[in-house]
Write a protein that holds these residues in place. Sequence first.
Motif, PDB file in Angstrom:
ATOM      1  N   THR A  32       0.957  -1.066   0.054  1.00  0.00           N
ATOM      2  CA  THR A  32       0.131   0.066  -0.206  1.00  0.00           C
ATOM      3  C   THR A  32       0.978   1.286  -0.100  1.00  0.00           C
ATOM      4  OG1 THR A  32      -1.817  -1.181   1.079  1.00  0.00           O
ATOM      5  CG2 THR A  32      -1.905   1.322   1.275  1.00  0.00           C
ATOM      6  N   GLN A  53      -7.749   0.270  -0.146  1.00  0.00           N
ATOM      7  CA  GLN A  53      -7.906  -1.085   0.449  1.00  0.00           C
ATOM      8  C   GLN A  53      -8.966  -1.266   1.430  1.00  0.00           C
ATOM      9  OE1 GLN A  53      -4.189  -2.160   2.409  1.00  0.00           O
ATOM     10  NE2 GLN A  53      -4.868  -4.016   3.458  1.00  0.00           N
ATOM     11  N   ASP A  97      -5.828  -1.478  -4.964  1.00  0.00           N
ATOM     12  CA  ASP A  97      -5.387  -1.984  -3.572  1.00  0.00           C
ATOM     13  C   ASP A  97      -6.613  -3.177  -3.212  1.00  0.00           C
ATOM     14  OD1 ASP A  97      -3.966  -2.478  -1.404  1.00  0.00           O
ATOM     15  OD2 ASP A  97      -3.629  -0.406  -0.833  1.00  0.00           O
ATOM     16  N   GLU A  98      -6.167  -4.236  -3.265  1.00  0.00           N
ATOM     17  CA  GLU A  98      -6.850  -5.469  -2.832  1.00  0.00           C
ATOM     18  C   GLU A  98      -8.293  -5.257  -3.418  1.00  0.00           C
ATOM     19  OE1 GLU A  98      -5.958  -7.112   0.985  1.00  0.00           O
ATOM     20  OE2 GLU A  98      -3.934  -6.190   1.080  1.00  0.00           O
TER      21      GLU A  98
HETATM   22 MG   LIG Z   1      -1.869  -2.854   2.292  1.00  0.00          MG
END
Ligand SMILES: [Mg+2]
Length: 257
Positions: free
Chosen positions: A47, A89, A180-181
């Motif tokens: 991240t 995220q 991010d994810e």
């Molecule tokens: Mg992360």
Amino acid sequence: MSLDSFLLTVEDVTLNFGGTAALSNVGFQVRQGEIRAIIGPNGAGKTSMLNCISGFYRPQYGQICYKGQDLTKVASHKIASLGIARTFQNIALYTGLSILDNLMAARHIHMKQNSAASMLYWGPAQREEIAHRAIVEEIIDFLEIAHIRKAIVGALPYGLRKRVELGRALALEPKLLLLDEPMAGMNVEEKEDMARFILDIHERRGVTVVLIEHDMGLVMDISDRVVVLDFGVKIGDGTPDDIKNDKKVIQAYLGQA
Ligand SMILES: [Mg+2]
Ligand SMILES: Nc1ncnc2c1ncn2[C@@H]1O[C@H](COP(=O)(O)OP(=O)(O)O)[C@@H](O)[C@H]1O
């Protein structure tokens, strides 16, 4: 491979928080048009890397070159206008607004606007509004959420909120999309939908993608090349096949996955 086929070149990026080295001399390239994954255990610096690219964090050392500009020297609010968009995220949306309004807000915040002109109902401002609306509606169709476009985002199930966040990033018409994810916390079906959208964005819209994801089956399936971080250090970089067979990567991450 000539240098100018790289859309993004990360060089020697170092980011410290007090005594914590979140990133230590990390370097990698992203080719125009590829899906580039970043993997690694929690706390590896994934991240933080995206935050450096999007200008949210400033590395103490290193360069991030995008279309001939060093992003570490570009104001973060300008980075979106260079064609770089991201998802977070932890979902970051206006939960009290509808899907449609979240996507329209993204365009208004990041695109050129003239608040005086937009008070005049007719004229260029209204034409601009119609153009924004058409782009947003097209994205809503693409993400198969047209039937719920007026729904309040806070009331949507988690998987759909992640999809709206992707829509919000797409509303900026990015050349480079940082995810991010995007599939974290989703069930198998939602993950497959999301993977299909990411592949479509990449193939049909020609968007270059940097993807952080923990689901190794999916990562290895959809990415062209993979960077592996561990404790802020790059420990692997290559095609999914290279990475799957890399002893150092298996020991640090894949073995435990
Ligand atoms: Mg992360
Ligand atoms: N804003 C911050 N302040 C202090 N430490 C941070 C901050 N952001 C990240 N870190 C630290 O940097 C390291 C990498 O974190 P992060 O980039 O979130 O890893 P990942 O996304 O791979 O899980 C961790 O040790 C984390 O605690």
